[in-house]
Motif scaffolding. Structure first.
Motif, PDB file in Angstrom:
ATOM      1  N   LEU A  36       0.834  -1.203   0.000  1.00 21.44           N
ATOM      2  CA  LEU A  36       0.000   0.000   0.000  1.00 21.44           C
ATOM      3  C   LEU A  36       0.867   1.250   0.000  1.00 21.44           C
ATOM      4  O   LEU A  36       0.565   2.231  -0.704  1.00 21.44           O
ATOM      5  N   LYS A  37       1.937   1.224   0.752  1.00 14.08           N
ATOM      6  CA  LYS A  37       2.842   2.369   0.800  1.00 14.08           C
ATOM      7  C   LYS A  37       3.521   2.577  -0.548  1.00 14.08           C
ATOM      8  O   LYS A  37       3.675   3.707  -1.014  1.00 14.08           O
ATOM      9  N   GLU A  38       3.925   1.477  -1.195  1.00 15.29           N
ATOM     10  CA  GLU A  38       4.591   1.565  -2.500  1.00 15.29           C
ATOM     11  C   GLU A  38       3.651   2.106  -3.569  1.00 15.29           C
ATOM     12  O   GLU A  38       4.013   2.983  -4.355  1.00 15.29           O
ATOM     13  N   ARG A  39       2.423   1.576  -3.601  1.00 13.35           N
ATOM     14  CA  ARG A  39       1.468   1.961  -4.637  1.00 13.35           C
ATOM     15  C   ARG A  39       0.781   3.272  -4.316  1.00 13.35           C
ATOM     16  O   ARG A  39       0.421   4.037  -5.214  1.00 13.35           O
ATOM     17  N   GLY A  40       0.551   3.500  -3.051  1.00 13.46           N
ATOM     18  CA  GLY A  40      -0.085   4.742  -2.631  1.00 13.46           C
ATOM     19  C   GLY A  40      -1.592   4.672  -2.511  1.00 13.46           C
ATOM     20  O   GLY A  40      -2.228   5.616  -2.053  1.00 13.46           O
ATOM     21  N   TYR A  41      -2.176   3.557  -2.907  1.00 17.15           N
ATOM     22  CA  TYR A  41      -3.632   3.393  -2.847  1.00 17.15           C
ATOM     23  C   TYR A  41      -3.982   1.930  -3.040  1.00 17.15           C
ATOM     24  O   TYR A  41      -3.218   1.159  -3.613  1.00 17.15           O
ATOM     25  N   ASN A  42      -5.154   1.551  -2.538  1.00 17.79           N
ATOM     26  CA  ASN A  42      -5.716   0.234  -2.829  1.00 17.79           C
ATOM     27  C   ASN A  42      -6.588   0.398  -4.062  1.00 17.79           C
ATOM     28  O   ASN A  42      -7.472   1.270  -4.091  1.00 17.79           O
ATOM     29  N   GLN A  43      -6.385  -0.418  -5.067  1.00 19.59           N
ATOM     30  CA  GLN A  43      -7.074  -0.243  -6.347  1.00 19.59           C
ATOM     31  C   GLN A  43      -8.589  -0.416  -6.265  1.00 19.59           C
ATOM     32  O   GLN A  43      -9.308  -0.027  -7.191  1.00 19.59           O
ATOM     33  N   VAL A  44      -9.085  -0.991  -5.172  1.00 18.32           N
ATOM     34  CA  VAL A  44     -10.536  -1.177  -5.068  1.00 18.32           C
ATOM     35  C   VAL A  44     -11.208  -0.154  -4.150  1.00 18.32           C
ATOM     36  O   VAL A  44     -12.429  -0.202  -3.968  1.00 18.32           O
ATOM     37  N   THR A  45     -10.452   0.784  -3.607  1.00 19.21           N
ATOM     38  CA  THR A  45     -11.029   1.761  -2.686  1.00 19.21           C
ATOM     39  C   THR A  45     -12.094   2.623  -3.354  1.00 19.21           C
ATOM     40  O   THR A  45     -13.223   2.745  -2.856  1.00 19.21           O
ATOM     41  N   LYS A  46     -11.775   3.235  -4.470  1.00 19.05           N
ATOM     42  CA  LYS A  46     -12.741   4.096  -5.164  1.00 19.05           C
ATOM     43  C   LYS A  46     -13.941   3.281  -5.651  1.00 19.05           C
ATOM     44  O   LYS A  46     -15.081   3.754  -5.619  1.00 19.05           O
ATOM     45  N   PHE A  47     -13.665   2.083  -6.091  1.00 21.03           N
ATOM     46  CA  PHE A  47     -14.715   1.144  -6.508  1.00 21.03           C
ATOM     47  C   PHE A  47     -15.681   0.906  -5.354  1.00 21.03           C
ATOM     48  O   PHE A  47     -16.905   1.014  -5.506  1.00 21.03           O
TER      49      PHE A  47
END
Length: 228
Positions: free
Chosen positions: A125-136
């Motif tokens: 999460l720190k590397e990517r900066g976000y969880n890809q399903v959060t906005k979803f």
């Protein structure tokens, strides 16, 4: 204000995430042409379809659904990879709105108490900066009028990125572990567990087993895509 907005898009037009052509007014993330080309699953039975069948004999699933089929080198793969690795979170919003409208209309998940995402490991999460399903998940929450909650289901192991594993490696991977904080919070609750893509179901199965530590906890599964 409208003039400034028009000038901005003249020099920095929004492009379709699939074909990369310029989007026209009222199009978001994906152009109309590419949207018509998306491989919809059109599962009619939410209790018995390819998603729920993945878990037969493994864990008990109440309902399951995926919006699209995920095929190698297909349009769905490109969209999901842009969402996960190129920071295009608008794709998650697009799918959340689309699927949210479908589910609101057919009333399939009206009994759900909470929407919970499959979490990333804190390091990832720190590397990517976000969880890809959060906005979803947030958009689904708006449409279904159901709370979207994070930070209860925690990923405590970090494994090799699933995208670059063979199907057999993904299926046989037992390294992915989760822990559910305060299991009693989910006693007698119906949880809608969401993720981007379901392939073998190993990761989701591990999540479901954690929720089964809660008394009389029912689990349903919802993903953007299902791997054929």
């Amino acid at each position: 204000m409208r003039l400034l907005k028009d000038l901005f898009y003249l020099f920095y037009p929004k492009l379709c995430a699939a074909c990369e052509l310029k989007l026209v007014e009222n199009e978001t993330s994906i152009c109309t042409s590419c949207r018509h080309d998306l491989p919809l699953t059109n599962f009619l039975n939410y209790n018995d379809n390819k998603v729920t069948q993945v878990f037969y004999g493994r864990v008990l699933i109440e309902k399951g659904y995926s919006l699209l089929f995920y095929r190698k080198k297909g349009i769905t793969q490109k969209l999901i990879q842009d969402l996960k690795y190129k920071g295009n979170e608008e794709i998650g919003i697009f799918f959340g709105n689309w699927l949210g409208e479908i589910l609101k209309e057919n009333n399939e998940f009206t009994s759900v108490d909470y929407i919970v995402p499959v979490p990333l490991h804190p390091k990832k999460l720190k590397e990517r900066g976000y969880n890809q399903v959060t906005k979803f998940g947030e958009k689904l929450s708006e449409h279904l009028k159901t709370p979207y909650i994070e930070n209860y289901l925690i990923r405590i192991s970090s494994s090799k990125t699933q995208t670059f594993k063979s199907r057999f490696e993904r299926f046989s991977n037992n390294d992915t572990k989760f822990i559910l904080k305060n299991p009693t919070y989910f006693n007698n609750k119906h949880i809608l567990l969401i993720d981007d893509v379901i392939t073998t179901g190993a990761t989701i199965e591990a999540c479901v087993k954690e929720f089964k530590k809660s008394k009389n906890c029912t689990i349903s599964i919802l993903t953007m895509a299902y791997t054929e």
